[in-house]
Design a protein around this motif. Structure first.
Motif, mmCIF file in Angstrom:
data_model
loop_
_atom_site.group_PDB
_atom_site.id
_atom_site.type_symbol
_atom_site.label_atom_id
_atom_site.label_comp_id
_atom_site.label_asym_id
_atom_site.label_seq_id
_atom_site.Cartn_x
_atom_site.Cartn_y
_atom_site.Cartn_z
ATOM 1 N N ASN A 21 26.387 -18.942 170.466
ATOM 2 C CA ASN A 21 26.581 -17.687 169.740
ATOM 3 C C ASN A 21 26.925 -16.535 170.688
ATOM 4 O OD1 ASN A 21 25.920 -19.184 167.516
ATOM 5 N ND2 ASN A 21 23.923 -18.245 167.213
ATOM 6 N N VAL A 22 26.237 -16.468 171.823
ATOM 7 C CA VAL A 22 26.533 -15.412 172.802
ATOM 8 C C VAL A 22 27.926 -15.618 173.399
ATOM 9 C CG1 VAL A 22 25.832 -14.418 175.015
ATOM 10 C CG2 VAL A 22 24.110 -14.958 173.304
ATOM 11 N N ALA A 23 28.293 -16.871 173.649
ATOM 12 C CA ALA A 23 29.625 -17.152 174.185
ATOM 13 C C ALA A 23 30.710 -16.761 173.191
ATOM 14 C CB ALA A 23 29.741 -18.630 174.544
ATOM 15 N N LEU A 24 30.460 -16.933 171.894
ATOM 16 C CA LEU A 24 31.424 -16.487 170.880
ATOM 17 C C LEU A 24 31.627 -14.982 170.944
ATOM 18 C CD1 LEU A 24 30.450 -18.520 167.682
ATOM 19 C CD2 LEU A 24 32.500 -18.776 169.080
ATOM 20 N N GLN A 25 30.535 -14.263 171.146
ATOM 21 C CA GLN A 25 30.618 -12.804 171.234
ATOM 22 C C GLN A 25 31.446 -12.383 172.450
ATOM 23 O OE1 GLN A 25 29.041 -11.222 168.700
ATOM 24 N NE2 GLN A 25 29.961 -9.348 169.332
ATOM 25 N N ILE A 26 31.205 -13.013 173.578
ATOM 26 C CA ILE A 26 31.950 -12.695 174.797
ATOM 27 C C ILE A 26 33.419 -13.072 174.637
ATOM 28 C CG2 ILE A 26 32.188 -13.275 177.249
ATOM 29 C CD1 ILE A 26 29.104 -13.632 177.254
ATOM 30 N N ASP A 27 33.675 -14.237 174.034
ATOM 31 C CA ASP A 27 35.043 -14.692 173.826
ATOM 32 C C ASP A 27 35.817 -13.742 172.919
ATOM 33 O OD1 ASP A 27 37.142 -16.612 174.178
ATOM 34 O OD2 ASP A 27 36.774 -17.254 172.109
ATOM 35 N N GLU A 28 35.144 -13.220 171.890
ATOM 36 C CA GLU A 28 35.813 -12.275 171.000
ATOM 37 C C GLU A 28 36.212 -10.999 171.753
ATOM 38 O OE1 GLU A 28 35.181 -10.284 166.664
ATOM 39 O OE2 GLU A 28 33.530 -10.181 168.094
ATOM 40 N N LEU A 29 35.348 -10.528 172.635
ATOM 41 C CA LEU A 29 35.673 -9.331 173.410
ATOM 42 C C LEU A 29 36.875 -9.570 174.327
ATOM 43 C CD1 LEU A 29 32.127 -8.065 174.342
ATOM 44 C CD2 LEU A 29 33.750 -6.970 172.813
ATOM 45 N N GLN A 40 36.622 -1.099 171.102
ATOM 46 C CA GLN A 40 35.846 0.073 171.501
ATOM 47 C C GLN A 40 34.480 0.090 170.833
ATOM 48 O OE1 GLN A 40 38.310 3.406 170.554
ATOM 49 N NE2 GLN A 40 39.830 2.918 172.132
ATOM 50 N N ASN A 41 34.439 -0.284 169.553
ATOM 51 C CA ASN A 41 33.179 -0.315 168.828
ATOM 52 C C ASN A 41 32.240 -1.376 169.398
ATOM 53 O OD1 ASN A 41 31.187 0.018 166.949
ATOM 54 N ND2 ASN A 41 32.259 -1.030 165.305
ATOM 55 N N ARG A 42 32.769 -2.572 169.671
ATOM 56 C CA ARG A 42 31.931 -3.645 170.213
ATOM 57 C C ARG A 42 31.416 -3.297 171.601
ATOM 58 N NH1 ARG A 42 32.573 -8.416 167.071
ATOM 59 N NH2 ARG A 42 32.454 -7.506 165.002
ATOM 60 N N LEU A 43 32.260 -2.692 172.427
ATOM 61 C CA LEU A 43 31.803 -2.311 173.766
ATOM 62 C C LEU A 43 30.754 -1.213 173.700
ATOM 63 C CD1 LEU A 43 35.063 -2.477 175.880
ATOM 64 C CD2 LEU A 43 33.120 -4.048 175.901
ATOM 65 N N ALA A 45 28.635 -0.891 171.243
ATOM 66 C CA ALA A 45 27.419 -1.511 170.736
ATOM 67 C C ALA A 45 26.796 -2.485 171.739
ATOM 68 C CB ALA A 45 27.713 -2.230 169.424
ATOM 69 N N LEU A 46 27.628 -3.211 172.474
ATOM 70 C CA LEU A 46 27.119 -4.299 173.307
ATOM 71 C C LEU A 46 27.315 -4.117 174.801
ATOM 72 C CD1 LEU A 46 28.326 -7.317 171.174
ATOM 73 C CD2 LEU A 46 26.033 -6.374 171.318
ATOM 74 N N GLY A 47 27.935 -3.032 175.210
ATOM 75 C CA GLY A 47 28.235 -2.852 176.629
ATOM 76 C C GLY A 47 27.016 -2.940 177.518
ATOM 77 N N ASN A 48 25.959 -2.243 177.160
ATOM 78 C CA ASN A 48 24.739 -2.254 177.968
ATOM 79 C C ASN A 48 24.093 -3.634 177.952
ATOM 80 O OD1 ASN A 48 22.847 -1.011 179.622
ATOM 81 N ND2 ASN A 48 21.491 -0.583 177.884
ATOM 82 N N SER A 49 24.116 -4.291 176.789
ATOM 83 C CA SER A 49 23.524 -5.630 176.679
ATOM 84 C C SER A 49 24.275 -6.630 177.543
ATOM 85 C CB SER A 49 23.553 -6.096 175.230
ATOM 86 O OG SER A 49 22.831 -5.219 174.409
ATOM 87 N N LEU A 50 25.598 -6.561 177.513
ATOM 88 C CA LEU A 50 26.403 -7.489 178.309
ATOM 89 C C LEU A 50 26.278 -7.191 179.797
ATOM 90 C CD1 LEU A 50 29.566 -7.710 176.070
ATOM 91 C CD2 LEU A 50 27.814 -9.456 176.391
ATOM 92 N N ASP A 51 26.074 -5.923 180.133
ATOM 93 C CA ASP A 51 25.903 -5.554 181.529
ATOM 94 C C ASP A 51 24.623 -6.154 182.117
ATOM 95 O OD1 ASP A 51 26.708 -4.192 183.869
ATOM 96 O OD2 ASP A 51 25.250 -2.597 183.436
ATOM 97 N N HIS A 52 23.588 -6.280 181.299
ATOM 98 C CA HIS A 52 22.314 -6.829 181.761
ATOM 99 C C HIS A 52 22.217 -8.344 181.596
ATOM 100 C CE1 HIS A 52 21.226 -2.569 181.325
ATOM 101 N NE2 HIS A 52 20.458 -2.830 182.361
ATOM 102 N N LEU A 53 23.233 -8.971 181.017
ATOM 103 C CA LEU A 53 23.223 -10.417 180.821
ATOM 104 C C LEU A 53 23.322 -11.117 182.170
ATOM 105 C CD1 LEU A 53 23.211 -12.496 178.517
ATOM 106 C CD2 LEU A 53 25.687 -12.503 178.643
ATOM 107 N N ARG A 54 22.471 -12.093 182.395
ATOM 108 C CA ARG A 54 22.434 -12.812 183.671
ATOM 109 C C ARG A 54 22.581 -14.305 183.419
ATOM 110 N NH1 ARG A 54 23.646 -8.639 185.218
ATOM 111 N NH2 ARG A 54 22.315 -7.052 186.073
ATOM 112 N N SER A 74 25.324 -11.626 167.913
ATOM 113 C CA SER A 74 25.834 -12.973 168.141
ATOM 114 C C SER A 74 25.495 -13.900 166.985
ATOM 115 C CB SER A 74 25.262 -13.552 169.435
ATOM 116 O OG SER A 74 25.591 -12.741 170.519
ATOM 117 N N ASN A 75 24.259 -13.851 166.530
ATOM 118 C CA ASN A 75 23.856 -14.700 165.410
ATOM 119 C C ASN A 75 24.586 -14.315 164.133
ATOM 120 O OD1 ASN A 75 22.132 -16.052 167.100
ATOM 121 N ND2 ASN A 75 20.320 -14.941 166.428
#
Length: 100
Positions: A21-29, A40-43, A45-54, A74-75
């Motif tokens: 599910n997370v990979a789908l979100q990244i792939d869509e971006l 722009q809307n997704r970034l 909403a999710l920019g900070n979350s994706l920045d902290h993804l490890r 993602s879900n």
């Protein structure tokens, strides 16, 4: 297709489903046009979350790094793939009410 639940969006049952599910979100971006308002809307909403993804050394996602916002988005994106087309159309019509 997943079994229908009367309680709405199903949660992932396994770690691999969550990572998918997370990979789908990244792939869509990655695939969205660079000048689209959706990107722009997704970034926003999710920019900070994706920045902290490890990621772990074996390439898997470090699950504690997934925050609530990324998890829910993602879900939801995965869940919407299984909604009937009619439900999606009705939801869109409710959001686009024209004043007469």
């Amino acid at each position: 297709m997943r079994q229908q639940s009367k309680y709405g969006m199903p949660v992932p049952n396994t770690r691999s489903e969550m990572e998918h599910n997370v990979a789908l979100q990244i792939d869509e971006l990655i695939t969205l046009p660079k000048d689209s308002s959706v990107l722009q809307n997704r970034l926003w909403a999710l920019g900070n979350s994706l920045d902290h993804l490890r990621f772990m050394p074996n390439g898997r996602i470090y699950l504690p790094a997934i925050d609530e916002r990324l998890r829910l988005m993602s879900n939801m994106q995965e869940w919407m793939r299984y909604l009937p087309e009619e439900r999606l159309r009705n939801a869109d019509n409710r959001n686009n009410i024209i004043d007469e």
